[in-house]
Design a protein around this motif. Structure first.
Motif, short mmCIF file in Angstrom:
data_model
loop_
_atom_site.label_atom_id
_atom_site.label_comp_id
_atom_site.label_asym_id
_atom_site.label_seq_id
_atom_site.Cartn_x
_atom_site.Cartn_y
_atom_site.Cartn_z
N VAL A 1 34.24 41.41 48.19
CA VAL A 1 35.16 41.36 47.04
C VAL A 1 35.30 39.91 46.60
O VAL A 1 35.66 39.05 47.42
CB VAL A 1 36.54 41.94 47.40
CG1 VAL A 1 37.55 41.68 46.28
CG2 VAL A 1 36.44 43.44 47.67
N THR A 2 35.01 39.64 45.35
CA THR A 2 35.14 38.28 44.80
C THR A 2 36.05 38.22 43.58
O THR A 2 36.29 37.15 43.04
CB THR A 2 33.76 37.71 44.40
OG1 THR A 2 33.14 38.60 43.46
CG2 THR A 2 32.85 37.57 45.62
N GLU A 3 36.55 39.38 43.13
CA GLU A 3 37.42 39.44 41.95
C GLU A 3 38.46 40.54 42.14
O GLU A 3 38.25 41.49 42.88
CB GLU A 3 36.63 39.74 40.68
CG GLU A 3 35.69 38.65 40.21
CD GLU A 3 34.97 39.06 38.94
OE1 GLU A 3 34.79 38.19 38.06
OE2 GLU A 3 34.57 40.24 38.83
N LEU A 4 39.55 40.37 41.42
CA LEU A 4 40.54 41.43 41.28
C LEU A 4 40.66 41.77 39.80
O LEU A 4 40.54 40.90 38.93
CB LEU A 4 41.91 40.99 41.80
CG LEU A 4 42.05 40.57 43.26
CD1 LEU A 4 43.51 40.28 43.57
CD2 LEU A 4 41.50 41.61 44.19
N ALA A 5 40.90 43.03 39.49
CA ALA A 5 41.27 43.44 38.14
C ALA A 5 42.79 43.57 38.11
O ALA A 5 43.37 44.29 38.91
CB ALA A 5 40.61 44.77 37.78
N ARG B 1 42.53 42.27 33.27
CA ARG B 1 41.78 41.01 33.28
C ARG B 1 41.24 40.79 34.68
O ARG B 1 41.92 41.09 35.67
CB ARG B 1 42.70 39.84 32.88
CG ARG B 1 43.16 39.87 31.43
CD ARG B 1 42.01 39.52 30.49
NE ARG B 1 42.47 39.40 29.12
CZ ARG B 1 42.44 40.38 28.24
NH1 ARG B 1 41.99 41.57 28.61
NH2 ARG B 1 42.86 40.20 27.00
N THR B 2 40.02 40.30 34.79
CA THR B 2 39.47 39.99 36.09
C THR B 2 39.85 38.57 36.49
O THR B 2 39.86 37.66 35.66
CB THR B 2 37.94 40.13 36.10
OG1 THR B 2 37.37 39.31 35.07
CG2 THR B 2 37.53 41.58 35.87
N VAL B 3 40.17 38.40 37.77
CA VAL B 3 40.61 37.12 38.30
C VAL B 3 39.79 36.83 39.55
O VAL B 3 39.69 37.69 40.45
CB VAL B 3 42.11 37.14 38.66
CG1 VAL B 3 42.59 35.74 39.00
CG2 VAL B 3 42.94 37.73 37.53
N ALA B 4 39.19 35.65 39.63
CA ALA B 4 38.40 35.28 40.80
C ALA B 4 39.30 35.12 42.03
O ALA B 4 40.40 34.56 41.93
CB ALA B 4 37.63 33.99 40.54
N MET C 1 37.59 44.37 43.22
CA MET C 1 36.35 44.49 42.47
C MET C 1 35.17 44.02 43.31
O MET C 1 35.27 43.02 44.02
CB MET C 1 36.41 43.66 41.19
CG MET C 1 37.55 43.99 40.24
SD MET C 1 37.26 45.53 39.35
CE MET C 1 35.96 45.01 38.23
N SER C 2 34.06 44.75 43.23
CA SER C 2 32.82 44.36 43.89
C SER C 2 31.67 44.59 42.94
O SER C 2 31.50 45.71 42.44
CB SER C 2 32.62 45.16 45.18
OG SER C 2 31.44 44.76 45.86
N ALA D 1 41.22 51.91 47.03
CA ALA D 1 42.46 52.36 46.41
C ALA D 1 43.10 51.22 45.63
O ALA D 1 43.01 50.06 46.03
CB ALA D 1 43.42 52.88 47.48
N ALA D 2 43.74 51.54 44.51
CA ALA D 2 44.49 50.54 43.76
C ALA D 2 45.68 50.08 44.60
O ALA D 2 46.14 50.79 45.50
CB ALA D 2 44.97 51.12 42.43
N ALA D 3 46.16 48.87 44.31
CA ALA D 3 47.27 48.30 45.08
C ALA D 3 48.53 49.15 44.94
O ALA D 3 48.85 49.64 43.85
CB ALA D 3 47.55 46.88 44.62
N GLY D 4 49.23 49.30 46.05
CA GLY D 4 50.54 49.92 46.02
C GLY D 4 51.61 48.87 45.73
O GLY D 4 51.32 47.68 45.57
#
Length: 202
Positions: free
Chosen positions: A158-162, A172-175, A108-109, A116-119
């Motif tokens: 990038v400071t978050e992951l979904a 859910r977003t995670v820092a 997330m940015s 691309a989404a994670a494989g």
């Protein structure tokens, strides 16, 4: 990983009449009227009382209100333009639940998904299975990331992951433990997720 009663109102009476006199007589109930159908129950896991939607998996997967998420860096594993994070999902409820499979992960940015989404990292040395989680227990996925700078792609912070656990329809977003560079390019996959396990990989 998954919730009115209408009342009719009579219109205004015609001039020279009263509301009572203008109302049509109520017909007698018919002995041949069709009975109303019995109400049907919602399918399990529909969670109609919540704005979140989730699905019950085959092993009683944790629902959208039971988990807390966190990311932890693994600096001792970093090197050769590769690094790793532990993604944890902790059962914060007072009910046992389970998680099975691989989480979906998206960089997330500025609040938007990028790249691309994670494989799936099937070569992480861990196997997929049911993780039983009593209250307070956690499940872990090892995230394998590559440095974005080694690719020919637009770089964004990038400071978050979904994160979307298995059988969930919401994320859910995670820092992130620290800001990293991401590739704003759908053809470049810089993160892969391992299967959820009861303990983090050594």
């Amino acid at each position: 990983m998954t919730i009115a009663v209408l009342a009719g109102c009579a219109g205004p009476a015609a001039p020279g009449t009263t509301a009572a006199s203008s109302a049509a007589p109520t017909p007698a109930p018919s002995s041949t009227s069709t009975p109303a159908p019995a109400p049907t129950s919602s399918p399990a896991g529909s969670n109609t009382g919540s704005t979140d939607t989730w699905k019950i998996g085959p092993n009683g997967e944790c629902d959208a209100g039971q988990l807390a998420f966190a990311l932890e860096s693994r600096p001792m594993d970093s090197g050769m333009s590769q690094f790793y994070w532990n993604l944890s999902m902790t059962n914060t409820s007072d009910t046992v639940c389970t998680l099975t499979g691989y989480p979906q992960v998206q960089l997330m940015s500025s609040g938007q998904g990028i790249g691309a989404a994670a494989g799936r990292d099937t070569g992480s040395g861990q196997t997929e299975g049911v993780v039983e989680m009593p209250p307070g227990a956690s499940a872990y996925s090892l995230l394998h990331l590559s440095q974005a700078g080694v690719y020919d792609c637009p770089i964004v912070p990038v400071t978050e992951l979904a994160v979307t656990p298995p059988y969930w329809d919401v994320s859910r977003t995670v820092a992130t433990p620290n800001e990293i560079d991401g590739c704003d390019d759908l053809s470049t996959e810089i993160v892969r997720a391992g299967p959820l396990t009861a303990t983090p990989r050594e």
